[in-house]
Design a protein around this motif. Structure first.
Motif, PDB file in Angstrom:
ATOM      1  N   ALA A 494       0.878  -1.182   0.000  1.00 56.57           N
ATOM      2  CA  ALA A 494       0.000   0.000   0.000  1.00 56.57           C
ATOM      3  C   ALA A 494       0.910   1.225   0.000  1.00 56.57           C
ATOM      4  N   PRO A 495       1.459   1.585  -1.170  1.00 59.91           N
ATOM      5  CA  PRO A 495       2.524   2.594  -1.234  1.00 59.91           C
ATOM      6  C   PRO A 495       2.091   4.017  -0.945  1.00 59.91           C
ATOM      7  N   ALA A 496       0.774   4.306  -0.917  1.00 64.36           N
ATOM      8  CA  ALA A 496       0.322   5.684  -0.700  1.00 64.36           C
ATOM      9  C   ALA A 496       0.071   6.001   0.766  1.00 64.36           C
ATOM     10  N   ILE A 497       0.165   5.022   1.632  1.00 60.58           N
ATOM     11  CA  ILE A 497      -0.071   5.265   3.065  1.00 60.58           C
ATOM     12  C   ILE A 497       1.231   5.719   3.726  1.00 60.58           C
ATOM     13  N   LYS A 498       1.197   6.914   4.310  1.00 57.47           N
ATOM     14  CA  LYS A 498       2.374   7.456   4.982  1.00 57.47           C
ATOM     15  C   LYS A 498       2.202   7.515   6.494  1.00 57.47           C
ATOM     16  N   HIS A 499       0.961   7.645   6.938  1.00 62.02           N
ATOM     17  CA  HIS A 499       0.699   7.784   8.372  1.00 62.02           C
ATOM     18  C   HIS A 499      -0.439   6.854   8.778  1.00 62.02           C
ATOM     19  N   TRP A 528       5.424   4.362   4.485  1.00 63.25           N
ATOM     20  CA  TRP A 528       4.863   4.492   5.831  1.00 63.25           C
ATOM     21  C   TRP A 528       5.939   4.960   6.804  1.00 63.25           C
ATOM     22  N   GLU A 529       5.713   6.131   7.407  1.00 60.06           N
ATOM     23  CA  GLU A 529       6.721   6.749   8.263  1.00 60.06           C
ATOM     24  C   GLU A 529       6.307   6.859   9.726  1.00 60.06           C
ATOM     25  N   GLU A 530       4.998   6.917   9.973  1.00 56.66           N
ATOM     26  CA  GLU A 530       4.556   7.244  11.338  1.00 56.66           C
ATOM     27  C   GLU A 530       3.384   6.367  11.751  1.00 56.66           C
ATOM     28  N   TRP A 531       3.459   5.854  12.960  1.00 56.20           N
ATOM     29  CA  TRP A 531       2.367   5.067  13.546  1.00 56.20           C
ATOM     30  C   TRP A 531       2.072   5.670  14.914  1.00 56.20           C
ATOM     31  N   LYS A 532       0.955   6.389  15.029  1.00 55.61           N
ATOM     32  CA  LYS A 532       0.582   7.031  16.292  1.00 55.61           C
ATOM     33  C   LYS A 532      -0.271   6.086  17.132  1.00 55.61           C
ATOM     34  N   LEU A 553       9.201   3.143   8.986  1.00 54.23           N
ATOM     35  CA  LEU A 553       9.065   3.433  10.409  1.00 54.23           C
ATOM     36  C   LEU A 553      10.428   3.464  11.095  1.00 54.23           C
ATOM     37  N   ARG A 554      10.590   4.397  12.038  1.00 55.92           N
ATOM     38  CA  ARG A 554      11.827   4.456  12.822  1.00 55.92           C
ATOM     39  C   ARG A 554      11.702   3.646  14.114  1.00 55.92           C
ATOM     40  N   CYS A 555      10.490   3.578  14.635  1.00 58.28           N
ATOM     41  CA  CYS A 555      10.271   2.826  15.866  1.00 58.28           C
ATOM     42  C   CYS A 555       8.803   2.415  15.943  1.00 58.28           C
ATOM     43  N   LEU A 556       8.512   1.479  16.805  1.00 54.51           N
ATOM     44  CA  LEU A 556       7.144   1.048  17.003  1.00 54.51           C
ATOM     45  C   LEU A 556       6.505   1.896  18.095  1.00 54.51           C
ATOM     46  N   PRO A 557       5.195   2.110  18.024  1.00 52.31           N
ATOM     47  CA  PRO A 557       4.540   3.049  18.954  1.00 52.31           C
ATOM     48  C   PRO A 557       4.523   2.515  20.378  1.00 52.31           C
ATOM     49  N   PRO A 558       4.597   3.401  21.357  1.00 54.21           N
ATOM     50  CA  PRO A 558       4.596   2.974  22.766  1.00 54.21           C
ATOM     51  C   PRO A 558       3.323   2.247  23.168  1.00 54.21           C
ATOM     52  N   GLN A 576      13.695   0.210   6.319  1.00 53.26           N
ATOM     53  CA  GLN A 576      14.894   0.990   6.035  1.00 53.26           C
ATOM     54  C   GLN A 576      15.363   1.868   7.185  1.00 53.26           C
ATOM     55  N   HIS A 577      14.467   2.348   8.024  1.00 57.57           N
ATOM     56  CA  HIS A 577      14.873   3.309   9.068  1.00 57.57           C
ATOM     57  C   HIS A 577      14.613   2.817  10.491  1.00 57.57           C
ATOM     58  N   LEU A 578      14.120   1.637  10.666  1.00 60.34           N
ATOM     59  CA  LEU A 578      13.844   1.124  12.009  1.00 60.34           C
ATOM     60  C   LEU A 578      15.140   1.073  12.814  1.00 60.34           C
ATOM     61  N   ASN A 579      15.158   1.752  13.977  1.00 57.42           N
ATOM     62  CA  ASN A 579      16.414   1.811  14.738  1.00 57.42           C
ATOM     63  C   ASN A 579      16.353   1.098  16.083  1.00 57.42           C
ATOM     64  N   SER A 580      15.137   0.691  16.535  1.00 57.90           N
ATOM     65  CA  SER A 580      15.083   0.016  17.834  1.00 57.90           C
ATOM     66  C   SER A 580      13.842  -0.847  17.944  1.00 57.90           C
ATOM     67  N   LEU A 581      13.954  -1.874  18.765  1.00 56.39           N
ATOM     68  CA  LEU A 581      12.829  -2.716  19.167  1.00 56.39           C
ATOM     69  C   LEU A 581      12.956  -2.890  20.669  1.00 56.39           C
ATOM     70  N   GLU A 582      11.980  -2.361  21.428  1.00 51.92           N
ATOM     71  CA  GLU A 582      12.150  -2.298  22.871  1.00 51.92           C
ATOM     72  C   GLU A 582      10.835  -2.544  23.607  1.00 51.92           C
TER      73      GLU A 582
END
Length: 727
Positions: A494-499, A528-532, A553-558, A576-582
């Motif tokens: 789904a390439p058009a979903i960013k948020h 997809w860049e942001e998951w609130k 995504l850079r990280c998964l939501p709290p 490509q940008h995921l930097n942590s899994l916590e």
């Protein structure tokens, strides 16, 4: 005590006194199973069907079968007991299942179609599929067949080899299941008459088996062929006048088409991946036909008009074939329960969507090429909302995405085209009875209104949603979170979903959003860049499996870590940008692969298995004290990562370059010793030029032992082998 399958555990509190009362009998039955896991599992399935009464379980414990002498090896005591406990009608279905070749994929609908064709299901014509589904579930409950987790909703099952051998032995006088090359197979065919015959042959094999080898089997009711069989232009199917079921896969059956129409008793016709170009023109004379499947028959382009005479037809499937039109008048086939691959047309020569309107008995419907529909009123006439029995729905457009997950055409899709397809899908709103929804290739900017509105119908039975290639959609559906039975969501490409915002999680009718969701897969959302999802928003309390792939995504939501407290398995690949899994306290398995920016994995206190592939920046593993198994794959890695000294798994498997393996093979004198010597068991491999695991190091900490076929002094291009033990 013998462990019962989870589906029969009942209420743990109310069952506890009964379970304690039966504990001694359960232990005695487990002893009689000889400690064999399969035997214990099958007996557990049998006991689940019994009342929780001592006399019921004692009857199983004291059954004379346990003491039978000289029982053939195939008649496993536990399986025999479970088989004898089956109702006679389900016994037939069970034995028939063992006939199905292991190399093919057998879907539930096909199996039930075979059972119906053989006359194993005795009920009214209206409820045969429901009865077959009941029998199918019964075999699962008894652990005689087992769901394959790769397929959702128990649509595909397997049968353990020991169970299969037992069933084939019991049915040996009537049925023969054979693989090409088996000793004595041709002799059996010529010396014994069977009612049912299945043969599987690998495409690469050549054993001289041809159609003429089957001629002696005049009484066959079922013929299953998987893999090629030699045929001559003069070969015919008329040698089997009693045939009710014909199932072929990867068999070129074009030479048989002319004679197919002479099989007056044929009820089930399944042709997969064949050279057949059409069904016989006189197929309408085969009045008993109930099941027709032409899947992956790319040369088939049309159906004969006489197919409209098959009033008994219950199942019609030509998914992934080249059939692009159905004769007008198709709506007369009102007995249809399953229809897949229906091509949407508007040119007037073939039937259109409005001929789906009268098909009120449909349980499963698949429509493809919906991009051809230009008039929304045509879609409305399909009357999907009135089909109260419809539980499975497949709505397909031809995909406009390329291999990279982006729109292939530089011009893209016009706003008018997006509005048009959205309007068509709006009119294809199904009834609330829906359980499985599959949308593929949809290119509207917004999803159908019945998925995107608070006032949309509440699909109280919907359990599984699969959506693929949503080329232009900018938002995930916002009314799914309230569905009470939804268990599985898969969205791919789904390439058009960013948020993904709070609208995806907002719950209107339940204390928590997605109250029963167990699996969530979001892959190929390349922008997809942001998951609130903040911690105060409760959602997904039963989520067990999470798969994320190819996003930004850079990280998964709290909120995910806080509320998905049942989460057991996480897979994160090509992000490509995921930097942590916590902070996933309940996670037991974690797979990370090709995440170039991943640096930290921390605070996963219950993690047992960790697989890492090509994550070059990963430098922190912390708070994973329960780790039992670590698998690390990286052929560009020059040294073992520093985090190896911070973890202590019991088992470590490494797949690396020969250069690094050579350093490990040096043992105590090598530079890597301090990073792996504290681990109990280590297996390390490096491939040769054919990508096979030729080189290895095997290490055990106590007693200290290192075995390798790599000498410390050899170069990466040296083929010389050696073995050494360090202790």
């Amino acid at each position: 005590m013998m462990k019962m399958p989870g589906h029969c555990s009942g209420n743990s509190e109310t069952d506890r006194p009964e379970v304690d009362m039966l504990k001694d009998i359960g232990l005695q039955i487990a002893v009689k199973c000889g400690g064999l896991p399969l035997a214990v599992k099958v007996m557990g399935g049998l006991l689940c069907q019994k009342d929780k009464q001592r006399h019921e379980w004692n009857m199983v414990l004291n059954d004379s079968i346990w003491s039978a002498s000289e029982m053939p090896e195939e008649l496993n005591y536990s399986i025999y007991l479970s088989y004898e406990d089956l109702p006679p009608s389900i016994k037939q279905c069970f034995l028939y299942y063992s006939l199905l070749p292991k190399s093919a994929v057998w879907y539930k609908n096909s199996i039930i179609g075979m059972w119906i064709s053989e006359g194993f299901l005795h009920g009214t014509s209206a409820d045969l599929e429901e009865l077959g589904s009941k029998y199918y579930k019964e075999l699962i409950l008894r652990n005689l067949i087992e769901p394959v987790t790769k397929w959702a909703d128990q649509q595909v099952c397997s049968m353990h080899d020991v169970v299969r051998s037992f069933a084939q032995f019991v049915a040996r006088d009537e049925a023969l299941a054979a693989q090409s090359g088996e000793t004595g197979f041709i002799t059996k065919l010529s010396s014994h008459k069977f009612l049912r015959l299945s043969m599987e042959k690998k495409v690469s094999e050549s054993d001289g088996l041809d159609w003429s080898s089957l001629h002696a089997q005049k009484t066959l009711r079922t013929l299953i062929l998987v893999g090629p069989i030699s045929m001559k232009p003069s070969d015919s199917i008329v040698d089997f006048p009693c045939l009710r079921t014909l199932h072929t896969e990867s068999v070129d059956v074009a030479v048989l088409v002319e004679s197919l129409g002479k099989l007056k008793h044929l009820r089930y016709l399944f042709i997969w991946k064949s050279d057949i170009s059409s069904l016989p023109d006189n197929i309408g004379n085969m009045k008993c036909l109930q099941f027709i499947c032409l899947v992956k028959c790319q040369q088939s382009v049309k159906l004969p008009h006489s197919i409209l005479k098959l009033a008994q037809l219950r199942y019609l499937n030509f998914h992934d074939s080249s059939i692009n039109g159905i004769p007008k008048g198709f709506s007369v086939l009102t007995n249809l329960r399953n229809l897949r691959g229906f091509p949407a047309q508007t040119d007037g020569v073939w039937c259109s969507l409005d001929e789906l309107g009268p098909l009120s008995e449909l349980r499963s419907l698949g429509v493809q090429r919906l991009e051809n529909v230009s008039v929304t009123s045509s879609a409305a006439k399909a009357k999907l909302g009135e089909k109260v029995h419809l539980t499975l729905l497949f709505l397909y457009c031809s995909s406009i995405l390329g291999d990279d997950g982006l729109i292939k055409d530089e011009k893209g899709v016009s706003e008018e085209e997006q509005r048009q397809i959205a309007g068509v899908f709006d009119e294809l709103c199904p009834s609330p009875s829906l359980e499985y929804l599959d949308i593929n290739g949809f290119f509207g900017r917004r999803l159908p209104r019945w998925m995107m509105s608070r006032s949309a119908p509440v699909f109280k039975s919907l359990r599984i949603i699969f959506m693929l290639d949503l080329a232009c959609c900018t938002q995930l559906p916002d009314c799914l979170c309230q569905l009470p039975c939804l268990q599985d969501i898969t969205i791919r490409r789904a390439p058009a979903i960013k948020h993904v915002g709070l609208e995806f999680l907002q719950s209107y009718q339940t204390p928590a959003a997605f109250p029963r969701l167990r699996k969530l897969e979001l892959t190929g959302m390349v922008e997809w860049e942001e998951w609130k999802w903040e911690e105060q928003v409760q959602a997904m309390p039963l989520l067990e499996v999470l798969e994320l792939e190819n996003c930004r995504l850079r990280c998964l939501p709290p909120g995910l870590a806080s509320h998905a407290r049942a989460l057991k398995s996480i897979s994160a690949q090509n992000n490509q940008h995921l930097n942590s899994l916590e902070n996933f306290a309940s996670a037991v398995e974690l797979e990370v692969a090709k995440n170039p920016d991943l640096e930290r994995i921390t605070n996963l206190p219950n993690l047992r298995k960790l697989e890492i592939e090509a994550c070059p920046k990963l430098n922190v593993l912390d708070g994973i004290c329960a780790l039992q198994r670590l698998v690390l794959e990286d052929y560009a890695m020059e040294t073992l990562p520093g985090y190896m000294q911070d973890v202590n798994p019991r088992h470590f498997e490494l797949r690396c370059s020969l250069t690094l393996l050579t350093s490990i093979a040096a043992g105590q004198s090598g530079p890597e010793w301090d990073r792996f010597s504290h681990i109990d068991h280590v297996k390390a491999y490096a491939p040769d030029e054919n990508n096979t695991r030729k080189w290895y190091v095997l290490y055990t900490r106590e007693p200290c032992s290192l075995i390798t076929n790599v000498r410390h002094s050899i170069s990466a291009g040296d083929e010389q082998e050696d073995q050494q033990v360090i202790s």
